[in-house]
Enzyme design. Structure first.
Site, PDB file in Angstrom:
ATOM      1  N   CYS A   1      -4.340  18.729 -22.691  1.00 60.04           N
ATOM      2  CA  CYS A   1      -3.040  18.154 -23.185  1.00 60.04           C
ATOM      3  C   CYS A   1      -1.993  17.198 -23.070  1.00 60.04           C
ATOM      4  CB  CYS A   1      -2.225  19.670 -23.117  1.00 60.04           C
ATOM      5  SG  CYS A   1      -3.535  21.695 -23.813  1.00 60.04           S
TER       6      CYS A   1
ATOM      7  N   ASP B   1      -1.626  -7.642   5.208  1.00 62.37           N
ATOM      8  CA  ASP B   1      -1.288  -6.473   6.087  1.00 62.37           C
ATOM      9  C   ASP B   1       0.747  -6.339   4.984  1.00 62.37           C
ATOM     10  OD1 ASP B   1       1.292  -8.774   5.417  1.00 62.37           O
ATOM     11  OD2 ASP B   1       1.369  -9.534   7.197  1.00 62.37           O
TER      12      ASP B   1
ATOM     13  N   ASP C   1      -7.498 -11.419   4.903  1.00 57.72           N
ATOM     14  CA  ASP C   1      -6.413 -12.147   6.131  1.00 57.72           C
ATOM     15  C   ASP C   1      -7.042 -12.013   7.141  1.00 57.72           C
ATOM     16  OD1 ASP C   1      -4.413 -13.781   6.501  1.00 57.72           O
ATOM     17  OD2 ASP C   1      -2.876 -11.845   7.616  1.00 57.72           O
TER      18      ASP C   1
ATOM     19  N   ASP D   1       1.632 -11.968   2.818  1.00 57.78           N
ATOM     20  CA  ASP D   1       0.931 -11.823   0.944  1.00 57.78           C
ATOM     21  C   ASP D   1       0.661 -11.292   0.359  1.00 57.78           C
ATOM     22  OD1 ASP D   1      -1.216 -12.467   3.552  1.00 57.78           O
ATOM     23  OD2 ASP D   1      -1.622 -10.991   4.546  1.00 57.78           O
TER      24      ASP D   1
ATOM     25  N   CYS E   1      -5.738  22.627 -21.248  1.00 59.34           N
ATOM     26  CA  CYS E   1      -6.981  21.896 -21.513  1.00 59.34           C
ATOM     27  C   CYS E   1      -6.169  19.819 -20.495  1.00 59.34           C
ATOM     28  CB  CYS E   1      -8.302  21.049 -21.637  1.00 59.34           C
ATOM     29  SG  CYS E   1      -7.795  20.312 -23.468  1.00 59.34           S
TER      30      CYS E   1
END
Length: 744
Positions: free
Chosen positions: A26, A632, A433, A636, A23
């Site tokens: 773990c 972009d 931007d 930035d 599960c």
């Protein structure tokens, strides 16, 4: 910085395949084991495909041995993965669990029916002792076959000083069998109310748990299908042109600069640039774009995308783990194995849950032994152990994250950090931007006005000669215009690029400056008389740039960047979500306002330098805003890192942007409201799962301990506890799977 940035290690990444994680609880145990190995820097376990990503200076064999010592199976993953082999492995595991469930049910159900109708002989009868000894041996065999993996896991967990789901199951079923054997030997000594055997309960519990685990395996297989589909896109060979002949070679042997031919209907093996031919390429699995994209000479192509009718030859520019497809797979895995803020509470509770349950079971045993009898003490404590398995709690967060991240990848939204999946839904402000984000990012020259007896060709030649050495986004439009008019470029000297202002250099012993009004002011070039014309052009959403020769303005060259068709609709959707939108740009205010007005943005910040964007976001955060930055991913980068969520505009071949948390593979702003909607749906889904898991355990543990017995005479049957435990996990899985049906 507003958010922590993890530096990438210089050590190679090691990927491990791990079996035996029953599960999601773990995951923490395996991560802790790996982090304790000397030399390990980071370790992430992906429950979706049962793998681990480890960074550090460490021997892979040491890692696998550490995992094996902790009770799991592990192997190093080398080379390209085979999704069919992975699916086959999961299918074999599913079938194994089904067989174990059937074997346990084959013995348990007849015993339960026989016990209910009193068909079994008394333990003190002539044949009774033999029959019950046979039942004890048969049930022991079932416990070994159907529950052996739980007992081995519990033993290894004990050795490593840990406790997990295996611990509870082993204690619950093991104590039931041992107590039943005690009853068998001391039947005449024990009081009648305590001399009942529970062999059938121990094996039926294993039947339910194995059945639940098998169904969980199926669900996990569907959840990791997004990664398997991406892996399946990678072809195994490439047709490489060498010495005039074509040869199919393994994809691992393709090198940078290799010349590769792609025929109709073939998958593209690596990233590259077309040097000959024409075709259209289906990039839907990579970017979410449904329509094929036309590809001609100098077009970029990406690994895993499907060529259509044409044929072409291209040069390999990115191979192996550097391709866009490999980067996407790595990012999806990273996001699926990361833990958002909402998961921390569940993790803390899970880490102490099993020891607390063991203490509750022990307390229940003591109370029932004191006030009741030994038989009830065993039954209630065993029921507490079985029903309290933290599977549902452990699955609550990772299942939702895995489904959502895979769904986002199908929509062309690459979520690189699990935290971003939660945080993007909480954004109160988005900073966009302008160039390449709201606009297409491919500006063209729209107007040239000359002065001082200069011609259009002359000023364009001067501007293009300067821009040839520039990396400014508008440089390409000037150069394209000059190329279309077949103008030759002139060599320049003393070139300078002034961030946010423009460029300057010497051409034919003349000082030529090309840029905005700030550049002219910096070099004391008179430009005020052109202000009216500049304002008029700016009001038309054009970017006017001044060209000066020897301190005299000789031209205004205007460039227009068309707005993306979907920008206005995306901004309308974001506004409807109650998000404060800000457009930020280095352009002048009039140009920025003209663009903003067309798309419906009212808050505009113009003439902002790249370094000032991060300061803007920081100031917004100080006012309590949860800020997303869309850009972009290159100019930035500081702003993307500063923002609560950095969203990069990608193209499918430029997705390795370390500053961004989310990458929009198509570059469409419509993906932002989609990401926000998916985030909110995922957060709601996680809360539902956590509430269900907490509610289940809060109600079931007291009932299992016998809370209802003094009032209604009801004790919970251990077999029902096993079924309820399995059902709680399946409920969480089913709820998380609803995210696969998410629609925009």
């Amino acid at each position: 910085m507003n958010k922590s940035q993890t530096s990438k290690s210089s050590n190679p990444e090691i990927r491990l395949s791990i079996l035996g994680m029953s599960c999601a609880g773990c995951v923490n145990a395996v991560e802790n084991v790996l982090l304790q190995v000397k030399g390990v820097e980071t370790a992430r376990v992906n429950f979706a495909d049962h793998s681990a990503q480890v960074q550090g200076k460490v021997d892979p064999e040491t890692l696998t041995q550490a995992i094996i010592d902790a009770g799991y199976e592990a192997a190093v993953m080398i080379g390209f993965e085979d999704p069919q082999a992975q699916a086959q492995q999961e299918l074999l595991h599913y079938r194994s669990l089904i067989k174990k469930s059937i074997v346990a049910a084959t013995l348990g159900i007849p015993l339960m029916i026989a016990g209910h109708f009193d068909w079994l002989p008394a333990m003190d009868s002539n044949n009774g002792h033999f029959v019950w000894v046979l039942i004890a041996l048969l049930s022991l065999g079932v416990l070994y076959y159907s529950g052996g993996h739980f007992y081995r896991g519990a033993y290894k967990a004990l050795i490593s000083k840990q406790a997990n789901m295996d611990t509870l199951i082993a204690l619950g079923t093991g104590s039931a069998w041992i107590y039943s054997c005690i009853v068998l030997d001391y039947f005449k000594v024990l009081p009648p109310i305590s001399n009942q055997a529970y062999f059938e309960a121990s094996v039926i519990i294993l039947a339910f748990i194995n059945l639940g685990s098998s169904l969980e395996t199926l669900a996990r297989g569907k959840t990791s299908a997004a990664i398997r589909n991406l892996i399946g896109l990678q072809p195994r060979t490439a047709r490489v042109i060498q010495n005039g002949s074509e040869l199919d070679i393994p994809i691992e042997d393709v090198g940078l600069g290799a010349t590769i031919r792609v025929r109709p209907g073939e998958k593209i093996p690596v990233d590259g640039i077309i040097i000959e031919g024409y075709s259209s390429v289906d990039e839907s699995m990579l970017t979410g774009e449904a329509l094929p994209i036309e590809k001609t000479q100098n077009s970029t192509v990406s690994a895993g995308t499907m060529n259509q009718q044409g044929s072409f030859i291209f040069t390999a520019t990115k191979i192996g783990l550097d391709t866009a497809l490999a980067q996407i797979i790595a990012s999806v895995r990273q996001a699926q194995s990361s833990k958002p803020e909402i998961a921390k509470l569940a993790d803390k509770i899970s880490s102490i849950f099993v020891p607390i349950v063991v203490l509750i079971a022990a307390f229940t045993f003591i109370i029932w032994l004191y006030f009741g009898n030994l038989g009830y003490a065993v039954v209630t404590s065993m029921t507490v152990l079985v029903i309290a398995c933290p599977c549902a709690l452990g699955l609550a967060t990772p299942m939702s994250i895995m489904v959502a991240v895979g769904k986002a990848a199908q929509l062309g939204i690459l979520i690189r950090q699990g935290d971003a999946l939660q945080t993007v839904g909480k954004l109160s402000c988005v900073v966009l931007d302008k160039t390449g984000t709201i606009t297409a990012g491919t500006p063209t020259v729209s107007n040239i006005e000359t002065y001082a007896e200069y011609t259009s060709s002359q000023v364009l030649q001067l501007a293009a000669s300067l821009e040839a050495a520039s990396e400014h986004p508008l440089a390409a439009s000037i150069l394209a215009k000059a190329e279309s008019e077949e103008l030759s470029l002139t060599p320049i000297t003393d070139f300078q690029a002034i961030a946010g202002q423009g460029i300057i250099g010497d051409i034919n012993q003349q000082v030529v400056a090309f840029g905005n009004q700030a550049l002219m002011s910096s070099y004391q070039i008179e430009h005020t008389k052109f202000q009216t014309r500049i304002d008029e052009l700016s009001a038309l959403a054009q970017t006017p740039m001044l060209l000066a020769v020897n301190q005299q303005i000789v031209a205004i060259i205007s460039v227009a960047d068309p707005i993306k068709p979907e920008s206005a609709e995306a901004i309308q959707q974001l506004t409807a979500l109650g998000i404060h939108l800000i457009m930020v740009t280095g352009d002048n205010l009039l140009t920025a306002q003209a663009i903003a007005q067309q798309v419906g943005i009212h808050d505009v910040r113009a003439q902002v330098l790249p370094t000032e964007k991060a300061d803007l976001i920081k100031n917004l955060q100080h006012t309590g805003e949860q800020v997303g930055m869309v850009g972009d991913g290159i100019n930035d980068a500081p702003a993307l890192s500063q923002a609560n969520v950095g969203i990069a505009i990608g193209t499918g071949t430029d997705i390795a942007i370390s500053s961004a948390d989310i990458v929009l593979l198509q570059g469409s702003l419509l993906k932002i409201p989609a990401a926000i909607a998916l985030s909110r749906a995922t957060t709601t889904n996680i809360k539902q799962n956590l509430f269900g898991a907490f509610f289940y355990n809060s109600i079931s543990i007291p009932i299992a301990a016998g809370l209802l017995y003094p009032f209604f005479g009801i004790l919970l049957n251990p077999m029902i506890a096993g079924a309820a435990m399995a059902l709680s996990s399946l409920t969480v899985i089913a709820n998380a799977s609803r995210l696969r049906q998410f629609k925009l």
